[in-house]
Design a protein around this motif. Structure first.
Motif, mmCIF file in Angstrom:
data_model
loop_
_atom_site.group_PDB
_atom_site.id
_atom_site.type_symbol
_atom_site.label_atom_id
_atom_site.label_comp_id
_atom_site.label_asym_id
_atom_site.label_seq_id
_atom_site.Cartn_x
_atom_site.Cartn_y
_atom_site.Cartn_z
ATOM 1 N N GLU A 5 0.814 -1.214 0.000
ATOM 2 C CA GLU A 5 0.000 0.000 0.000
ATOM 3 C C GLU A 5 0.849 1.266 0.000
ATOM 4 O O GLU A 5 0.369 2.344 -0.370
ATOM 5 N N HIS A 6 2.104 1.153 0.402
ATOM 6 C CA HIS A 6 2.990 2.319 0.474
ATOM 7 C C HIS A 6 3.932 2.421 -0.726
ATOM 8 O O HIS A 6 4.830 3.271 -0.737
ATOM 9 N N ALA A 7 3.751 1.568 -1.727
ATOM 10 C CA ALA A 7 4.696 1.525 -2.841
ATOM 11 C C ALA A 7 4.780 2.842 -3.594
ATOM 12 O O ALA A 7 5.871 3.274 -3.997
ATOM 13 N N ASP A 8 3.650 3.509 -3.805
ATOM 14 C CA ASP A 8 3.639 4.728 -4.625
ATOM 15 C C ASP A 8 4.448 5.871 -4.005
ATOM 16 O O ASP A 8 4.913 6.760 -4.725
ATOM 17 N N ARG A 9 4.614 5.847 -2.698
ATOM 18 C CA ARG A 9 5.341 6.926 -2.028
ATOM 19 C C ARG A 9 6.570 6.382 -1.280
ATOM 20 O O ARG A 9 6.977 6.917 -0.253
ATOM 21 N N ALA A 10 7.139 5.331 -1.844
ATOM 22 C CA ALA A 10 8.273 4.695 -1.185
ATOM 23 C C ALA A 10 9.454 5.649 -1.034
ATOM 24 O O ALA A 10 10.153 5.640 -0.011
ATOM 25 N N ASP A 11 9.698 6.481 -2.037
ATOM 26 C CA ASP A 11 10.834 7.398 -1.957
ATOM 27 C C ASP A 11 10.665 8.380 -0.803
ATOM 28 O O ASP A 11 11.633 8.704 -0.089
ATOM 29 N N GLU A 12 9.436 8.830 -0.577
ATOM 30 C CA GLU A 12 9.188 9.743 0.540
ATOM 31 C C GLU A 12 9.355 9.019 1.883
ATOM 32 O O GLU A 12 9.844 9.600 2.859
ATOM 33 N N ALA A 13 8.948 7.760 1.928
ATOM 34 C CA ALA A 13 9.097 6.987 3.152
ATOM 35 C C ALA A 13 10.570 6.773 3.491
ATOM 36 O O ALA A 13 10.972 6.876 4.654
ATOM 37 N N VAL A 14 11.383 6.473 2.479
ATOM 38 C CA VAL A 14 12.819 6.304 2.703
ATOM 39 C C VAL A 14 13.420 7.595 3.240
ATOM 40 O O VAL A 14 14.200 7.589 4.211
ATOM 41 N N ALA A 15 13.071 8.708 2.622
ATOM 42 C CA ALA A 15 13.599 10.000 3.077
ATOM 43 C C ALA A 15 13.172 10.297 4.514
ATOM 44 O O ALA A 15 13.964 10.828 5.319
ATOM 45 N N ALA A 16 11.930 9.955 4.861
ATOM 46 C CA ALA A 16 11.442 10.208 6.212
ATOM 47 C C ALA A 16 12.190 9.369 7.240
ATOM 48 O O ALA A 16 12.544 9.852 8.327
ATOM 49 N N ALA A 17 12.438 8.090 6.914
ATOM 50 C CA ALA A 17 13.174 7.222 7.839
ATOM 51 C C ALA A 17 14.605 7.713 8.034
ATOM 52 O O ALA A 17 15.138 7.723 9.156
ATOM 53 N N ILE A 18 15.236 8.152 6.954
ATOM 54 C CA ILE A 18 16.606 8.659 7.049
ATOM 55 C C ILE A 18 16.644 9.942 7.869
ATOM 56 O O ILE A 18 17.550 10.147 8.695
ATOM 57 N N ALA A 19 15.667 10.798 7.695
ATOM 58 C CA ALA A 19 15.625 12.044 8.455
ATOM 59 C C ALA A 19 15.511 11.787 9.957
ATOM 60 O O ALA A 19 16.100 12.497 10.770
ATOM 61 N N GLU A 20 14.757 10.761 10.328
ATOM 62 C CA GLU A 20 14.580 10.454 11.747
ATOM 63 C C GLU A 20 15.804 9.774 12.358
ATOM 64 O O GLU A 20 16.205 10.077 13.474
ATOM 65 N N LEU A 21 16.392 8.842 11.617
ATOM 66 C CA LEU A 21 17.430 7.988 12.185
ATOM 67 C C LEU A 21 18.856 8.407 11.832
ATOM 68 O O LEU A 21 19.794 8.082 12.552
ATOM 69 N N GLU A 22 19.014 9.044 10.656
ATOM 70 C CA GLU A 22 20.344 9.367 10.135
ATOM 71 C C GLU A 22 21.263 8.144 10.168
ATOM 72 O O GLU A 22 22.374 8.187 10.700
ATOM 73 N N PRO A 23 20.817 7.019 9.621
ATOM 74 C CA PRO A 23 21.597 5.786 9.718
ATOM 75 C C PRO A 23 22.838 5.834 8.832
ATOM 76 O O PRO A 23 22.863 6.509 7.796
ATOM 77 N N ALA A 24 23.856 5.093 9.251
ATOM 78 C CA ALA A 24 25.050 4.982 8.412
ATOM 79 C C ALA A 24 24.712 4.272 7.111
ATOM 80 O O ALA A 24 25.195 4.656 6.041
ATOM 81 N N ARG A 25 23.875 3.222 7.200
ATOM 82 C CA ARG A 25 23.459 2.464 6.019
ATOM 83 C C ARG A 25 21.995 2.077 6.169
ATOM 84 O O ARG A 25 21.529 1.753 7.270
ATOM 85 N N LEU A 26 21.271 2.068 5.040
ATOM 86 C CA LEU A 26 19.863 1.674 5.063
ATOM 87 C C LEU A 26 19.569 0.776 3.871
ATOM 88 O O LEU A 26 19.953 1.082 2.738
ATOM 89 N N LEU A 27 18.899 -0.330 4.139
ATOM 90 C CA LEU A 27 18.395 -1.235 3.109
ATOM 91 C C LEU A 27 16.894 -1.383 3.289
ATOM 92 O O LEU A 27 16.361 -1.072 4.350
ATOM 93 N N GLY A 28 16.237 -1.914 2.279
ATOM 94 C CA GLY A 28 14.834 -2.202 2.469
ATOM 95 C C GLY A 28 14.123 -2.525 1.174
ATOM 96 O O GLY A 28 14.735 -2.602 0.100
ATOM 97 N N CYS A 29 12.813 -2.688 1.276
ATOM 98 C CA CYS A 29 12.027 -3.044 0.109
ATOM 99 C C CYS A 29 10.544 -2.845 0.406
ATOM 100 O O CYS A 29 10.121 -2.682 1.555
ATOM 101 N N VAL A 30 9.763 -2.868 -0.656
ATOM 102 C CA VAL A 30 8.311 -2.975 -0.559
ATOM 103 C C VAL A 30 7.968 -4.456 -0.670
ATOM 104 O O VAL A 30 8.547 -5.184 -1.477
ATOM 105 N N ALA A 31 7.030 -4.913 0.161
ATOM 106 C CA ALA A 31 6.683 -6.330 0.192
ATOM 107 C C ALA A 31 5.176 -6.493 0.339
ATOM 108 O O ALA A 31 4.440 -5.524 0.544
#
Length: 384
Positions: A44-70
């Motif tokens: 259900e979140h596939a259409d805005r996946a790029d925004e979701a990735v950006a939001a997660a990075i903004a919150e966590l500032e992780p050194a590395r991030l992986l993931g997928c839509v499933a």
């Protein structure tokens, strides 16, 4: 010390869900910056996946991030099989080396050329691998990794979101990829891979005495189909009913053992039988001298097998785990929802668990990594 936190959000908007889950994961880490983060989004979140990735990075500032839509996601003791869901898994791995990659494949006349997988796997404690099955052949990559470094612990799954080519999204740091596979080589950290194939053995072990390709002609000098019928006839009525609903062939991968336990068999489906020749076709090449035993699968045996797999961690201090469970499990297999997530969280004693529902699961049997079906595979991170 290795620390892991995980969180789930079912907020309807992709950026909001990713942000909410990432914020909770950050709190679970005590505000530490994670060395490795995985983000899993429902279809259900596939259409805005790029925004979701950006939001997660903004919150966590992780050194590395992986993931997928499933198709569905897992976090803590909850499984979201339908509807919106965002699962975030974040790990602080002091002293560890994390090398992410995006792999692509190109078909040649006889095989595939695979690019993007890093070298230097000799000291890897884990290769986490998320694959788009429509654009990337997982089996050739696993065969290559098995040949280059036997025993390499590869764990992950096939991410199937929309059920058709072009519907997938894979995440690597701040980028979203529509094809290939993403992964991370993790070294200098304690990780235990586990595979639960959810099966119960029936009959007896038998040595393959005649076979070609994936067709077994004889088992212990007897036509393979005749041997199967004899094994089924010797079963009690309850197991005969299970066998009537579906049988699997368990192939021993490492013959250098005095006895074979649940983790020594690679499960493959029976594809067909020939009454005239007595041959059986199975979903894996077979060699003469290999040991085969028939198995059945149901909810009870799947529950028992997962519990037995987790007992190998008795006495270990677990920081967290990644769980890749088949989309044929969940409420498609078990009477109650959240089965795998609840059981793993309970036995490991942690809710720092996340993952997704896969169209095929990746994990090791013996010294080689394989692509499975109807399994639950795990990468369990141990505390230092």
């Amino acid at each position: 010390m290795t620390r892991v936190a995980a969180a789930l959000s079912t907020a309807p908007g992709a950026p909001d869900a990713a942000s909410e889950a990432a914020r909770a994961a950050r709190e679970g880490l005590g505000g530490e910056t994670p060395d490795l983060t995985l983000l899993f989004l429902s279809a259900e979140h596939a259409d805005r996946a790029d925004e979701a990735v950006a939001a997660a990075i903004a919150e966590l500032e992780p050194a590395r991030l992986l993931g997928c839509v499933a198709q569905g996601v897992v976090a803590g003791a909850r499984e979201v099989e339908q509807g919106p869901g965002a699962a975030v898994w974040a790990a602080s791995l002091p002293g560890a080396r994390v090398e992410p990659f995006h792999a692509t494949a190109f078909e040649t006349d006889e095989t595939y050329e695979i690019h993007g997988v890093p070298d230097g796997l000799a000291d890897a404690a884990l290769v986490a691998l998320l694959v788009d099955p429509y654009t990337f052949p997982a089996a050739p990559l696993l065969a290559r990794l098995n040949a280059e470094r036997p025993g390499l612990p590869v764990v992950g799954g096939l991410a199937v979101a929309g059920g058709e080519p072009g519907s997938q999204a894979l995440f690597l740091d701040g980028e979203v990829h529509a094809e290939g596979a993403v992964g991370a080589v993790v070294a200098d950290v304690r990780v235990r891979p586990l595979v639960s194939q959810g099966c119960a053995p029936i009959g007896r072990d038998a040595v393959v005495t005649s076979a070609e390709g994936n067709v077994v002609y004889e088992l212990a000098g007897q036509p393979a189909l005749e041997r199967l019928k004899d094994d089924i006839a010797a079963l009690p009525p309850q197991q005969q009913a299970l066998a009537a609903r579906g049988l699997l062939a368990g192939l021993v991968i490492d013959e250098n053992r005095p006895t074979y336990d649940r983790g020594d068999y690679l499960m493959r489906g029976l594809l067909g039988a020939d009454e005239e020749s007595g041959a059986l076709a199975i979903g894996e090449p077979v060699r003469v001298g290999q040991t085969l035993r028939f198995h059945v699968r149901d909810a009870e045996s799947a529950d028992r097998d997962l519990r037995e797999a987790l007992t190998g961690l008795a006495g270990e201090r677990v920081a967290g785990a990644l769980l890749f469970t088949c989309n044929g499990r969940g409420t498609n297999m078990f009477a109650e929802p959240h089965h795998d997530a609840c059981l793993v969280s309970e036995v490991l004693g942690t809710d720092a668990l996340a993952g997704f529902f896969c169209g095929g699961e990746i994990g090791p049997v013996g010294s080689r990594a394989f692509l499975h079906g109807f399994t639950a595979t795990l990468a369990v991170f141990l505390a230092d």
